[in-house]
Motif scaffolding. Structure first.
Motif, mmCIF file in Angstrom:
data_model
loop_
_atom_site.group_PDB
_atom_site.id
_atom_site.type_symbol
_atom_site.label_atom_id
_atom_site.label_comp_id
_atom_site.label_asym_id
_atom_site.label_seq_id
_atom_site.Cartn_x
_atom_site.Cartn_y
_atom_site.Cartn_z
ATOM 1 N N ASP A 127 24.253 -17.806 5.643
ATOM 2 C CA ASP A 127 24.479 -18.817 4.598
ATOM 3 C C ASP A 127 25.933 -19.249 4.445
ATOM 4 N N GLY A 128 26.780 -18.924 5.374
ATOM 5 C CA GLY A 128 28.194 -19.246 5.247
ATOM 6 C C GLY A 128 29.061 -18.061 4.867
ATOM 7 N N THR A 129 28.446 -16.907 4.655
ATOM 8 C CA THR A 129 29.211 -15.705 4.309
ATOM 9 C C THR A 129 30.222 -15.355 5.395
ATOM 10 N N LEU A 130 29.811 -15.403 6.652
ATOM 11 C CA LEU A 130 30.693 -15.008 7.754
ATOM 12 C C LEU A 130 31.888 -15.952 7.867
ATOM 13 N N GLU A 131 31.658 -17.250 7.635
ATOM 14 C CA GLU A 131 32.751 -18.209 7.686
ATOM 15 C C GLU A 131 33.755 -17.945 6.571
ATOM 16 N N LEU A 132 33.264 -17.575 5.409
ATOM 17 C CA LEU A 132 34.143 -17.281 4.281
ATOM 18 C C LEU A 132 34.949 -16.008 4.540
ATOM 19 N N LEU A 133 34.314 -15.006 5.111
ATOM 20 C CA LEU A 133 35.030 -13.778 5.453
ATOM 21 C C LEU A 133 36.139 -14.065 6.462
ATOM 22 N N ALA A 134 35.845 -14.918 7.430
ATOM 23 C CA ALA A 134 36.855 -15.281 8.433
ATOM 24 C C ALA A 134 38.023 -16.017 7.792
ATOM 25 N N GLU A 135 37.736 -16.873 6.824
ATOM 26 C CA GLU A 135 38.794 -17.628 6.133
ATOM 27 C C GLU A 135 39.794 -16.688 5.473
ATOM 28 N N PHE A 136 39.322 -15.556 4.965
ATOM 29 C CA PHE A 136 40.198 -14.605 4.280
ATOM 30 C C PHE A 136 40.715 -13.507 5.212
ATOM 31 N N GLY A 137 40.456 -13.625 6.493
ATOM 32 C CA GLY A 137 40.960 -12.650 7.446
ATOM 33 C C GLY A 137 40.314 -11.287 7.348
ATOM 34 N N VAL A 138 39.071 -11.249 6.881
ATOM 35 C CA VAL A 138 38.357 -9.986 6.727
ATOM 36 C C VAL A 138 37.892 -9.485 8.091
ATOM 37 N N ARG A 139 38.029 -8.205 8.323
ATOM 38 C CA ARG A 139 37.487 -7.604 9.553
ATOM 39 C C ARG A 139 36.002 -7.334 9.344
ATOM 40 N N VAL A 140 35.174 -7.964 10.153
ATOM 41 C CA VAL A 140 33.731 -7.885 9.974
ATOM 42 C C VAL A 140 33.106 -6.989 11.046
ATOM 43 N N VAL A 141 32.242 -6.092 10.594
ATOM 44 C CA VAL A 141 31.469 -5.238 11.488
ATOM 45 C C VAL A 141 29.999 -5.549 11.241
ATOM 46 N N SER A 142 29.259 -5.870 12.280
ATOM 47 C CA SER A 142 27.833 -6.160 12.155
ATOM 48 C C SER A 142 27.032 -4.873 12.294
ATOM 49 N N GLU A 143 26.087 -4.696 11.362
ATOM 50 C CA GLU A 143 25.266 -3.484 11.381
ATOM 51 C C GLU A 143 23.931 -3.778 10.707
ATOM 52 N N ALA A 144 22.833 -3.376 11.349
ATOM 53 C CA ALA A 144 21.512 -3.547 10.751
ATOM 54 C C ALA A 144 21.426 -2.773 9.447
ATOM 55 N N TRP A 145 20.609 -3.264 8.533
ATOM 56 C CA TRP A 145 20.502 -2.683 7.198
ATOM 57 C C TRP A 145 19.965 -1.256 7.262
ATOM 58 N N ARG A 146 20.641 -0.340 6.563
ATOM 59 C CA ARG A 146 20.262 1.070 6.539
ATOM 60 C C ARG A 146 19.780 1.529 5.168
ATOM 61 N N GLY A 147 19.919 0.700 4.156
ATOM 62 C CA GLY A 147 19.746 1.138 2.770
ATOM 63 C C GLY A 147 21.119 1.173 2.121
ATOM 64 N N PHE A 148 21.173 1.034 0.801
ATOM 65 C CA PHE A 148 22.453 0.861 0.120
ATOM 66 C C PHE A 148 23.429 2.006 0.370
ATOM 67 N N GLY A 149 22.992 3.250 0.129
ATOM 68 C CA GLY A 149 23.893 4.382 0.309
ATOM 69 C C GLY A 149 24.375 4.534 1.739
ATOM 70 N N PRO A 150 23.456 4.621 2.718
ATOM 71 C CA PRO A 150 23.882 4.753 4.118
ATOM 72 C C PRO A 150 24.740 3.588 4.611
ATOM 73 N N GLN A 151 24.429 2.371 4.154
ATOM 74 C CA GLN A 151 25.208 1.210 4.588
ATOM 75 C C GLN A 151 26.642 1.280 4.065
ATOM 76 N N LYS A 152 26.800 1.703 2.808
ATOM 77 C CA LYS A 152 28.143 1.811 2.239
ATOM 78 C C LYS A 152 28.921 2.961 2.876
ATOM 79 N N GLN A 153 28.246 4.041 3.206
ATOM 80 C CA GLN A 153 28.933 5.138 3.884
ATOM 81 C C GLN A 153 29.403 4.705 5.270
ATOM 82 N N PHE A 154 28.539 3.983 5.981
ATOM 83 C CA PHE A 154 28.941 3.451 7.283
ATOM 84 C C PHE A 154 30.158 2.544 7.129
ATOM 85 N N ALA A 155 30.167 1.755 6.047
ATOM 86 C CA ALA A 155 31.259 0.811 5.838
ATOM 87 C C ALA A 155 32.602 1.517 5.648
#
Length: 250
Positions: free
Chosen positions: A42-70
């Motif tokens: 929906d444009g999230t990735l373009e917005l992250l790029a605009e702010f120089g965010v380092r993006v890592v792609s990862e399939a959804w694991r559930g809230f807790g596991p996803q945040k720990q991976f992050a």
């Protein structure tokens, strides 16, 4: 200026372009921003790029596991975990910067102020909603819960001043849709733990939730938005246990 420890801001994203800009703007004081994205279109990735965010792609694991991976993707050990609809207030930013000059604790919690129907809730269930979000990742980790995840630590926890501003969904319809997903996940998790539901819990949980947050903790002082917020919360309690009963009887 006194030197401080470096800080990584960490968030997980999925189709959250709407509130994300304000979130990223509030994180400009951090040394890096890391986002783990699970398939935004929906444009999230373009917005992250605009702010120089380092993006890592990862399939959804559930809230807790996803945040720990992050947090494991961050460059620095001190991490600030925020959601894509949360904003670090100026007061909280100042508190974080001061704490990192010479940390006296391994983790820090601070109030989260929920915005609902155009109003910041300052009483009842909506505040202070203390959230542990700033920590040394060597001393803490996210739980494995797929919903209602929390930070687990054996270290000491301090408290900072200043609010983390949470902008809830814009409409009642979208807010209810999110709550419907959360109650389903919560019911499934409780069922997996082998918990059971009695008629007393089904009816009593919403009732006592209303008494605690609307009356004892003065949720009524937040006006009509506060009333609607607690009534939805009470229904969530009922829905979670009703869904558990449904899972049991299938």
């Amino acid at each position: 200026m006194t030197e401080r420890l470096p800080l990584s801001a960490v968030l997980i994203t999925l189709n959250c372009a709407g509130p994300l800009r304000a979130t990223l703007e509030s994180l400009s004081f951090c040394d890096e921003i890391v986002a783990v994205d699970s398939g935004s279109t929906d444009g999230t990735l373009e917005l992250l790029a605009e702010f120089g965010v380092r993006v890592v792609s990862e399939a959804w694991r559930g809230f807790g596991p996803q945040k720990q991976f992050a947090i494991e993707q961050a460059t620095h050990d001190w991490v600030l975990c925020v959601d894509s609809d949360e904003i670090v207030s100026a007061d909280l930013r100042a508190s974080i910067l001061q704490a990192l000059q010479q940390p006296g604790f391994h983790c820090y919690q601070f109030p989260r102020c929920n915005r609902f129907l155009g109003r910041y809730l300052k009483h009842g269930e909506g505040y202070p909603d203390l959230s542990l979000r700033l920590f040394d990742r060597r001393q803490a980790r996210w739980s494995d819960d797929v919903v209602h995840e929390k930070v687990i630590t054996l270290g000491n926890v301090g408290r900072l001043s200043g609010d983390l501003l949470h902008h809830s969904e814009d409409t009642i319809e979208s807010y209810l849709a999110k709550q419907n997903r959360y109650t389903t996940l919560a019911a499934q998790a409780l069922r997996a733990e082998g918990q059971t539901v009695s008629a007393f819990k089904l009816l009593g949980s919403p009732f006592f939730r209303f008494i605690k947050f609307y009356l004892l903790r003065a949720g009524f002082r937040d006006g009509v938005p506060g009333l609607i917020h607690i009534l939805i919360g009470c229904f969530n309690s009922f829905a979670k246990y009703a869904k558990m009963i449904e899972l049991t009887r299938r």
